[in-house]
Design a protein around this motif. Structure first.
Motif, short mmCIF file in Angstrom:
data_model
loop_
_atom_site.label_atom_id
_atom_site.label_comp_id
_atom_site.label_asym_id
_atom_site.label_seq_id
_atom_site.Cartn_x
_atom_site.Cartn_y
_atom_site.Cartn_z
N GLY A 266 43.42 27.74 46.06
CA GLY A 266 42.94 28.56 47.15
C GLY A 266 42.63 29.99 46.75
O GLY A 266 42.35 30.83 47.59
N ARG A 267 42.64 30.30 45.45
CA ARG A 267 42.32 31.65 44.96
C ARG A 267 40.84 31.73 44.64
O ARG A 267 40.24 30.75 44.22
CB ARG A 267 43.15 31.97 43.73
CG ARG A 267 44.65 32.00 44.04
CD ARG A 267 45.43 32.58 42.90
NE ARG A 267 44.83 33.78 42.40
CZ ARG A 267 45.26 35.01 42.69
NH1 ARG A 267 46.26 35.19 43.51
NH2 ARG A 267 44.70 36.07 42.15
N PRO A 268 40.23 32.90 44.82
CA PRO A 268 38.81 33.03 44.50
C PRO A 268 38.56 32.84 43.01
O PRO A 268 39.36 33.25 42.19
CB PRO A 268 38.47 34.46 44.94
CG PRO A 268 39.77 35.16 45.03
CD PRO A 268 40.83 34.13 45.27
N ALA B 280 38.70 44.76 41.05
CA ALA B 280 39.63 45.42 41.97
C ALA B 280 39.71 44.71 43.32
O ALA B 280 40.69 44.84 44.03
CB ALA B 280 39.21 46.88 42.19
N CYS B 281 38.66 43.97 43.67
CA CYS B 281 38.61 43.26 44.96
C CYS B 281 38.88 44.22 46.12
O CYS B 281 39.71 43.96 46.99
CB CYS B 281 39.58 42.09 45.00
SG CYS B 281 39.16 40.76 43.87
N THR C 41 42.75 42.41 51.51
CA THR C 41 44.15 42.76 51.75
C THR C 41 45.09 41.61 51.45
O THR C 41 46.27 41.82 51.21
CB THR C 41 44.35 43.20 53.21
OG1 THR C 41 43.90 42.15 54.07
CG2 THR C 41 43.57 44.48 53.50
N GLU C 42 44.58 40.40 51.47
CA GLU C 42 45.42 39.22 51.20
C GLU C 42 45.48 38.98 49.69
O GLU C 42 44.46 38.97 49.01
CB GLU C 42 44.85 37.98 51.89
CG GLU C 42 44.76 38.11 53.40
CD GLU C 42 46.12 38.23 54.04
OE1 GLU C 42 47.06 37.56 53.56
OE2 GLU C 42 46.25 38.98 55.02
N MET C 43 46.67 38.78 49.18
CA MET C 43 46.84 38.52 47.74
C MET C 43 46.05 37.29 47.29
O MET C 43 45.57 37.24 46.17
CB MET C 43 48.32 38.35 47.39
CG MET C 43 49.12 39.65 47.47
SD MET C 43 48.46 40.97 46.43
CE MET C 43 48.79 40.31 44.81
N ASN D 192 44.71 38.14 39.75
CA ASN D 192 46.00 38.61 39.22
C ASN D 192 45.89 40.06 38.75
O ASN D 192 46.82 40.84 38.88
CB ASN D 192 46.46 37.74 38.06
CG ASN D 192 46.75 36.32 38.47
OD1 ASN D 192 47.28 36.07 39.55
ND2 ASN D 192 46.38 35.37 37.62
N ILE D 193 44.75 40.38 38.19
CA ILE D 193 44.53 41.70 37.59
C ILE D 193 44.10 42.76 38.61
O ILE D 193 44.02 43.94 38.29
CB ILE D 193 43.50 41.57 36.43
CG1 ILE D 193 43.64 42.72 35.45
CG2 ILE D 193 42.09 41.41 36.96
CD1 ILE D 193 42.87 42.51 34.18
#
Length: 193
Positions: A45-47, A167-168, A172-174, A179-180
């Motif tokens: 579910g991570r981009p 930096a995304c 606001t959601e992790m 990770n970076i």
């Protein structure tokens, strides 16, 4: 989702004409947003990074004076030859596809010592950042970041759009960050007025 941003989730699957079941593992989820285009999402579910859905802090509503910069084919081909990396014209996200965290030190040494053009440095930094990202949340990633951060600071004009992307900003959601991203957000804050 309540704030006026429409979110559509769909499926993308590459099908091999000869065997439609051969590529089922390439199943990807896509999330399309009003402000940022198409963003692939991995199985957790991570981009996932992708040039066709590359959001910036600008597209996410955070104003930036950093000009967008994109990899150049000639730089990719030169780095591929120099570092023994595969290169094909159909490798859309080449820097992220060839990144290999086991070769981080080699890539870093090349970045530090070689006579590279700005375009080559830009692409090689994308490879290095992806290597750190691939290390996840680990002490090895922290060690690699400690080596990478001074290079990004020193060449922030060249790598500003890289810093901004990773930096995304505006997320606001992790789960919507890399990770970076926390490291890159600190850098982004330090290079923008």
């Amino acid at each position: 989702n309540g704030n006026g941003t429409s979110i559509h989730v769909g499926l993308l699957m590459k099908i091999d004409d000869a065997d439609p079941h051969a590529n089922e593992e390439q199943l990807s989820l896509l999330c399309t947003t009003k402000v940022g285009g198409v963003h692939p999402i991995n199985r957790e579910g991570r981009p996932k990074a992708s040039a066709f859905g590359r959001p910036s802090c600008q597209t996410l509503g955070v104003m930036s004076s950093i000009p967008l910069r994109y990899p150049k084919t000639e730089a990719r081909m030169t780095l591929a030859a120099r570092l023994g990396l595969p290169y094909h014209d159909d490798m859309q996200d080449w820097e992220w596809e060839v990144a290999d965290s086991a070769r981080f030190e080699e890539f870093l040494a090349t970045y530090r010592s070689s006579e590279l053009s700005d375009d080559e440095r830009f692409s090689l930094m994308e490879i290095l950042v992806q290597c750190v990202e691939d290390l996840g949340l680990s002490s090895e990633a922290d060690s690699a970041w400690a080596k990478l951060e001074p290079l990004l600071v020193r060449a922030s004009r060249l790598h500003g759009s890289t810093i901004e992307y990773w930096a995304c900003c505006g997320e606001t959601e992790m789960e919507s960050q890399f990770n970076i991203s926390p490291h890159m957000r600190s850098l982004f804050a330090s290079i923008t007025p």
